[in-house]
Each structure stands twice: as structure tokens, then as C-alpha cells.
Design a protein around this motif. Structure first.
Motif, PDB file in Angstrom:
ATOM      1  N   SER A 100      43.791  38.102  35.013  1.00  0.00           N
ATOM      2  CA  SER A 100      44.972  38.443  35.785  1.00  0.00           C
ATOM      3  C   SER A 100      45.730  37.084  36.001  1.00  0.00           C
ATOM      4  O   SER A 100      46.702  37.087  35.807  1.00  0.00           O
ATOM      5  N   ASP A 219      48.479  39.221  44.423  1.00  0.00           N
ATOM      6  CA  ASP A 219      47.214  39.254  43.635  1.00  0.00           C
ATOM      7  C   ASP A 219      46.309  39.742  44.468  1.00  0.00           C
ATOM      8  O   ASP A 219      45.498  39.095  45.307  1.00  0.00           O
ATOM      9  N   TYR A 222      40.651  40.742  45.376  1.00  0.00           N
ATOM     10  CA  TYR A 222      39.584  41.555  45.700  1.00  0.00           C
ATOM     11  C   TYR A 222      39.942  42.706  46.429  1.00  0.00           C
ATOM     12  O   TYR A 222      39.336  43.111  47.523  1.00  0.00           O
ATOM     13  N   SER A 255      42.066  42.689  38.668  1.00  0.00           N
ATOM     14  CA  SER A 255      41.254  42.256  37.210  1.00  0.00           C
ATOM     15  C   SER A 255      39.898  42.814  37.868  1.00  0.00           C
ATOM     16  O   SER A 255      39.485  43.126  38.844  1.00  0.00           O
ATOM     17  N   SER A 257      37.344  40.924  36.916  1.00  0.00           N
ATOM     18  CA  SER A 257      36.569  39.638  36.897  1.00  0.00           C
ATOM     19  C   SER A 257      35.486  39.694  37.604  1.00  0.00           C
ATOM     20  O   SER A 257      34.371  39.211  37.412  1.00  0.00           O
ATOM     21  N   LYS A 258      35.575  40.132  38.936  1.00  0.00           N
ATOM     22  CA  LYS A 258      34.341  40.447  39.707  1.00  0.00           C
ATOM     23  C   LYS A 258      34.068  41.471  40.026  1.00  0.00           C
ATOM     24  O   LYS A 258      33.454  42.014  41.108  1.00  0.00           O
TER      25      LYS A 258
HETATM   26  N1  PLP Z   1      43.158  35.456  41.938  1.00  0.00           N
HETATM   27  C1  PLP Z   1      42.418  34.924  43.003  1.00  0.00           C
HETATM   28  C2  PLP Z   1      42.862  34.915  44.311  1.00  0.00           C
HETATM   29  C3  PLP Z   1      41.033  34.387  42.650  1.00  0.00           C
HETATM   30  O1  PLP Z   1      40.387  34.021  43.796  1.00  0.00           O
HETATM   31  C4  PLP Z   1      40.870  34.402  41.223  1.00  0.00           C
HETATM   32  C5  PLP Z   1      39.472  33.873  40.960  1.00  0.00           C
HETATM   33  O2  PLP Z   1      38.588  33.160  41.930  1.00  0.00           O
HETATM   34  C6  PLP Z   1      41.505  35.014  40.220  1.00  0.00           C
HETATM   35  C7  PLP Z   1      42.955  35.337  40.704  1.00  0.00           C
HETATM   36  C8  PLP Z   1      41.247  34.811  38.813  1.00  0.00           C
HETATM   37  O3  PLP Z   1      41.338  36.180  38.169  1.00  0.00           O
HETATM   38  P1  PLP Z   1      40.949  36.635  36.757  1.00  0.00           P
HETATM   39  O4  PLP Z   1      39.627  36.152  36.677  1.00  0.00           O
HETATM   40  O5  PLP Z   1      41.348  37.938  36.717  1.00  0.00           O
HETATM   41  O6  PLP Z   1      42.000  35.492  35.961  1.00  0.00           O
END
Ligand code: PLP
Length: 425
Positions: A100, A219, A222, A255, A257-258
Motif C-alpha cells: 500500500s 491509510d 490496521y 493491504s 501485509s499484516k
Molecule cells: N501504513 C502504515 C501505517 C504502516 O504502519 C505500514 C507498515 O508498518 C504500512 C503502511 C506499510 O504497508 P504496506 O506493507 O502495505 O506497504
């Protein structure tokens, strides 16, 4: 330990006891790390079935050959899965590659340099200064995007319910060169707070008072990452924008990602149809299409909102005990002494603490000397500068429970020792 009521003699006694404890930690040769806001291997393993879900079956509802180029905005079944995460309709989402942050960077770069198609010219058109509001403490990589694009950052304070909206509204009304604001609205990085319904409504209304083509960078990294079922929900920004008539003023990001694999997930962006048209035009210059096979794997693994929620409960089961240990040490070791303030997040990846003014850098350095790595002080502020030198971000997801326990003993000792020494002058 109440420093302001303590005599010099008492302070000296504390100093000598804490120093002895600190030297013991130093001698133990620890090597602990509370810096990394990423999933642990145990969490990544929760998604390992993704490697087998496809077999050789790439059938999908539109009978597109997913192995081939094309489909810039992603596959329909993946849009259906993730549109509810952002709270947008399936016509208002694009599913991209694995990051993202990449989508955020592109969105900011397109807005700054290339413009909004039918909606207007680039922010920097004519060489004018472009500014962004940055609620602090915040996410260092957001600030890095601005810095890299030459966008000037204006810090604004964070409250327990989101950015200080009186400050935000006043700044935006007074200065049309402010073109955006960074927001991590649910389980904010790093404070873990959730924006209140009133803050969400006021954010949706910024588009009415700001200069041309102002954009909220929402964004929601979470969005579904709560530690329990009772965690606070976030109001729907796009719905609030529809009511305010400001749908074009927001970009929503997220995303997996987590959720699945941090390095091999899928990312998505929600936008009004008009914004999406311009964004796709620019994005289409950078690629022919995303990895649609990975998108299908995600649909097969997570299935639907219920499947996603069940999967996130498994993450919470791994993460919650880690957060609990950090909070136990803060409550028992620091308590209401006033040496430190912190929030107890109900989701996300971080716990943010504030030391007494002027001590964050010193605490981080002392912890490092005792073998405990912490995120550099200042990282949570634009240009790496925390004006009061107070904020420290703790990230407990990767270390084991025993490692967190040990690291927090060291951390609490460093906070107390630095505070006592400061008081002694
Ligand atoms: N936005 C926030 C607030 C994050 O804490 C993180 C990663 O720690 C990201 C975006 C990174 O997202 P991505 O892995 O989708 O690029």
C-alpha cells in the motif's frame, strides 16, 4: 517513585540502586529488538495454506486468464473481499501489488506532478509550494514520502480521538497550499488510538474548506487488526464524504501485509469514480496489470468478511499476550509516577510512550547500550525531529514473550534512571 516530592538524598539513593541494576543488564550481553513493526514468523505461518489453495485451478468468475497481462484494477472477487475493509463500494476500489505504501507514493506523486485528469491540475503546477498536515506522532514512511517529493510538512497534535481537528481546520482554512493530511485512523501508528465518529465526520468535511484538490490520505493499514472483539470500530469515511458531498477529497489505503504475508500480500486503494479514473490513467503508465494470481490466492484463503475476521482472531491470539507484557511492565514498573505516559491500544502493532521532556533520545541510547534496540527517538515526527524529545515507539510483535519481558525490564530501568538523573541535574 514520585520525583517531584523526593529529597535529594532520596534521589541519590534511587540513582545508585538503578545504576547498579542497569550495569547488571549491560553485563548480561543482551541482544533484544523492539523496533520491528512486522509480523512474527508465527503470524506469517497462519497464512501458509495460501501456498496450496490454488493447485492448478485458476478459474475465476470472469474467466480471464489470470496468468496473462491486464486487469489494472484487480479481479472482481478480490474487490468484493476488500471493499468492506475500506468501507467503499466495489466500483471504488483498485487492487494492486504487494504494498500500500507504493500506492500511497504513486497517489502523492501523481497528485503533485501529474494532476487529477478532469478534476484539475497537479498540486505543484506553476511551481507553487505544496504542504501536508502530519498528525504527530505518526508513521515515518509517510513523512519520508513527503520529504522525497519535496512536500513541506506541518505537524499537528494528536489527541486520544484523532488529530486535533480545531487545529487542522484552522490551518487548512488559512492556507490553500495545504493539499493533504496523513491519517492512520484505526489503531494509529504509533499511538494505537482510533479516530472518533466526530473526528471522521470533520475529516470528511475538510474538502469543503480546503484549497483545490485537497486529499485526505486515509491509510487504514490496521483496519481489521484488533486485539479483541470489543475494540472500537471506525466510522465509515466514504459514507461521511457522500453526506458532505466531498467524495473526491479522500484516498483510502489498505493491504494484507499484516493479514497474510508482509512481503507477498495484496494492497488496495479506495477512491471516488472520478479519482479512480485519473489514478488508473497514471498507474497504467507504470504497469500493464498487477499479480492477479496472488489476488485469487487471497480470495481462496480468506473467502469473505467472516473468513477474514476468523483469520484476524488467530493473529490477535499471537499478538495480545505480547501487548499485555509491555503494558504489565509499564503499569507495574512506572505506574502513576508520571515518568512516562502511554496508551493501551486495542489493536495495531505499536505502543507509543512519552518520557519526561528531553529524555527520549537518552533512554533509547541507554537501552541500546544495554542490548535493547528501540526505534530511534524522533522517527515518529516529520524530519525526525521531536521538538520535546519525548516520544518512543515500542513494537512487540516479533520478539518472543520472554524476550519482551526482559527488554521491558531494561526499558523501565532506563526510563527511571534517566528521569532520576535529570531531576538530580
Ligand atoms: N501504513 C502504515 C501505517 C504502516 O504502519 C505500514 C507498515 O508498518 C504500512 C503502511 C506499510 O504497508 P504496506 O506493507 O502495505 O506497504
Amino acid at each position: 517513585m514520585q520525583l517531584d516530592q523526593a529529597s535529594t538524598e532520596q534521589l541519590r539513593e534511587w540513582e545508585s540502586a538503578l545504576s547498579a541494576q542497569y550495569e547488571e543488564f549491560k553485563a548480561a550481553g543482551l541482544n533484544l529488538d523492539l523496533t520491528r513493526g512486522k509480523p512474527s514468523s508465527e503470524q506469517l505461518s497462519l497464512s501458509d495454506a495460501i501456498l496450496d489453495v490454488l493447485g492448478h485451478d485458476l478459474s475465476n468468475e470472469t474467466n480471464t486468464d489470470l496468468r496473462n497481462y491486464g486487469g489494472l484494477d484487480g479481479i472482481a472477487e478480490c474487490k468484493r473481499l476488500f471493499a468492506p475493509v475500506l468501507g467503499v463500494s466495489t466500483d471504488e476500489i483498485l487492487i494492486g501489488g504487494n504494498s500500500s505504501l507504493t500506492l500511497m507514493y504513486f497517489a502523492a506523486m501523481f497528485a503533485n506532478h501529474m494532476g487529477f485528469g478532469d478534476l484539475g491540475k497537479a498540486w505543484s503546477d506553476g511551481g507553487q509550494t505544496v504542504k501536508f498536515l502530519c498528525p504527530v506522532p505518526g508513521y515515518d514512511r509517510h513523512f519520508a514520502v513527503c520529504e522525497h517529493l519535496g512536500i513541506e510538512m506541518i505537524p499537528v497534535s494528536m489527541n486520544d480521538n484523532g488529530p486535533d481537528m480545531d487545529e487542522v481546520e484552522a490551518l487548512v482554512k488559512a492556507d490553500a497550499s495545504i493539499k493533504g493530511i496523513w491519517c492512520v485512523p484505526r489503531f494509529s501508528n504509533p499511538t494505537g488510538i482510533v479516530y472518533s465518529d466526530d473526528v471522521v465526520k470533520r475529516i470528511a468535511e475538510l474538502g469543503k474548506v480546503a484549497g483545490d484538490n485537497f486529499r485526505v490520505f486515509w491509510d487504514n493499514a490496521y483496519a481489521v487488526h484488533s486485539l479483541s472483539d470489543s475494540a472500537p470500530e471506525l466510522a465509515n469515511l466514504m459514507d461521511a464524504c457522500r453526506k458532505a458531498g466531498t467524495e473526491n477529497s479522500v484516498y483510502l489505503f489498505g493491504s494484507t501485509s499484516k493479514i497474510t504475508y508482509a512481503g507477498a500480500g495484496v494492497a488496495f486503494v479506495g477512491m471516488s469514480a472520478a479519482n479512480l479514473k485519473a489514478f488508473k490513467h497514471h498507474l497504467g503508465m507504470t504497469q500493464i496489470g498487477p499479480d492477479k494470481i496472488n489476488q485469487l490466492r487471497h480470495v481462496r484463503l480468506l473467502q469473505d468478511s467472516n473468513g477474514l475476521a476468523a483469520h484476524m482472531r488467530e493473529h490477535a491470539a499471537v499478538l495480545k499476550p505480547r501487548f499485555d507484557i509491555v503494558l504489565k511492565h509499564l503499569n507495574e514498573g512506572i505506574g502513576d509516577s508520571g515518568l512516562l505516559s502511554w496508551t493501551a491500544p486495542e489493536g495495531g502493532y505499536f505502543i507509543a510512550v512519552d518520557t519526561l521532556p528531553g529524555l527520549a533520545k537518552q533512554v533509547v541510547a541507554m537501552a541500546a547500550d544495554a542490548g535493547v534496540k528501540l526505534t530511534p527517538a524522533g522517527a515518529t515526527f516529520p524530519y525526525g525531529k521531536d521538538p520535546q524529545d519525548r516520544n518512543i515507539r515500542l513494537a512487540p510483535s516479533v520478539p518472543t514473550l520472554e524476550e519482551i519481558d526482559r527488554a521491558m525490564q531494561v526499558f523501565v530501568t532506563c526510563v527511571k534512571l534517566a528521569s532520576v538523573r535529570q531531576r538530580l541535574g
